[in-house]
Enzyme design. Structure first.
Site, PDB file in Angstrom:
ATOM      1  N   PRO A  88       0.822  -1.216   0.000  1.00 57.71           N
ATOM      2  CA  PRO A  88       0.000   0.000   0.000  1.00 57.71           C
ATOM      3  C   PRO A  88       0.858   1.269   0.000  1.00 57.71           C
ATOM      4  CG  PRO A  88      -0.493  -1.378   1.936  1.00 57.71           C
ATOM      5  CD  PRO A  88       0.589  -2.063   1.176  1.00 57.71           C
ATOM      6  N   GLU A 115       2.587  -7.908   8.810  1.00 53.66           N
ATOM      7  CA  GLU A 115       2.502  -6.460   9.014  1.00 53.66           C
ATOM      8  C   GLU A 115       3.452  -5.697   8.102  1.00 53.66           C
ATOM      9  OE1 GLU A 115       0.329  -4.515  10.944  1.00 53.66           O
ATOM     10  OE2 GLU A 115      -0.606  -6.490  10.723  1.00 53.66           O
ATOM     11  N   ARG A 153      -3.657  -8.064 -20.685  1.00 51.04           N
ATOM     12  CA  ARG A 153      -4.652  -7.756 -21.721  1.00 51.04           C
ATOM     13  C   ARG A 153      -4.178  -6.669 -22.681  1.00 51.04           C
ATOM     14  NH1 ARG A 153      -7.736  -3.749 -20.756  1.00 51.04           N
ATOM     15  NH2 ARG A 153      -9.638  -4.472 -21.727  1.00 51.04           N
TER      16      ARG A 153
HETATM   17  N1  ADE Z   1      -0.807  -5.144  -0.040  1.00 45.93           N
HETATM   18  C1  ADE Z   1      -1.790  -4.859   0.845  1.00 45.93           C
HETATM   19  N2  ADE Z   1      -2.568  -3.871   0.399  1.00 45.93           N
HETATM   20  C2  ADE Z   1      -2.087  -3.521  -0.827  1.00 45.93           C
HETATM   21  C3  ADE Z   1      -2.461  -2.551  -1.799  1.00 45.93           C
HETATM   22  N3  ADE Z   1      -3.500  -1.731  -1.610  1.00 45.93           N
HETATM   23  N4  ADE Z   1      -1.739  -2.471  -2.918  1.00 45.93           N
HETATM   24  C4  ADE Z   1      -0.679  -3.284  -3.113  1.00 45.93           C
HETATM   25  N5  ADE Z   1      -0.266  -4.196  -2.229  1.00 45.93           N
HETATM   26  C5  ADE Z   1      -0.973  -4.325  -1.094  1.00 45.93           C
END
Ligand code: ADE
Length: 264
Positions: A88, A115, A153
């Site tokens: 994230p 985590e 794709r």
């Molecule tokens: N791992 C956990 N959440 C994620 C996300 N939003 N994007 C990429 N990898 C992740």
């Protein structure tokens, strides 16, 4: 294109990769996915891949040794291809990034769990980090599948219509126009007449305007970067004028109401 995926859950990938367009891309040799279980490179009796964080606090952290060993065994030391960590905290994965990656003959994806992942993996192994959106999943497996799907794709020969990926939402900088198929009337809801007219220029104009309308309503931020003709701009100006006229015709929501609201 070859993709090497490093994960603790390789079994998640096969069912999705064996469906429909991705399955066909693999059969045709356009996509080659190699799945690697990071746990296979753990060296202790318990095949440990995580440990407690230095400094304390909750959660477990993925150990660096099995990840380095896995990636370097498969791809060389240092790896000769881009190594992307799904997290994230990464750069937003967009259609533009998908087009860039579709030019690469070979890359690797690391799906994190727990985590976090030891920072040395980020600093000394990974070449880029990607996020699929501002929310947190339990692991990078779904994001890795999202990346593989979106990139595959775009590869020449994967979709039946070679022009299809260029017409997608985002590729042209706009959301797509609405689509309809038979029947022409369903529960009394009719397909827009212009689509039944056989008038190709009129249909193209309607589609362009509906794509503009949809983008203006739902994702006005995209309009700043879209390539727009004078006719497009005139159409958007008409939409703006209509919105202003509708707002002017409404009683001001902030003004004190002339009569007290009815008691419930
Ligand atoms: N791992 C956990 N959440 C994620 C996300 N939003 N994007 C990429 N990898 C992740």
């Amino acid at each position: 294109m070859r993709v090497d995926v490093f994960t603790l859950f390789p079994e998640v990938f096969e069912p999705y990769l064996n469906l429909s367009i991705l399955a066909r891309a693999r059969q045709k040799g356009l996509l080659e996915v190699h799945l690697h279980n990071i746990r296979d490179w753990a060296t202790d009796r318990h095949r440990t891949v995580d440990d407690e964080p230095y400094g304390g606090g909750g959660g477990m952290v993925m150990k660096p040794e099995p990840i380095f060993a896995a990636v370097e065994d498969v791809l060389g030391r240092p790896p000769q291809v881009p190594v992307i960590l799904l997290t994230p905290q990464g750069r937003p994965f967009t259609q533009k990034v998908a087009w860039e990656m579709a030019q690469w003959p070979h890359f690797a994806l690391i799906a994190g769990r727990y985590e976090g992942i030891d920072e040395r993996v980020r600093q000394h192994l990974v070449t880029d980090e990607l996020s699929i959106g501002d929310y947190v999943l339990t692991g990078g497996e779904l994001p890795a599948l999202v990346v593989i799907d979106a990139v595959t794709r775009l590869l020449p020969g994967v979709l039946g219509d070679p022009e299809a990926p260029h017409k997608d939402s985002f590729s042209a900088g706009l959301l797509e126009h609405p689509h309809y198929t038979r029947p022409a009337a369903f529960r009394g809801w009719r397909v827009p007449e212009v689509l039944l007219s056989g008038h190709h220029a009129e249909i193209a104009r309607w589609r362009r305007q509906e794509a503009l309308r949809r983008t203006w309503e739902r994702r006005p931020d995209l309009l700043a970067h879209a390539r727009l003709s004078d006719e497009d701009r005139a159409f958007l100006a008409r939409l703006e004028a209509q919105r202003r006229a509708a707002a002017d015709a409404r009683p001001d929501a902030d003004a004190p109401s002339p009569t007290p609201p009815e008691e419930a």
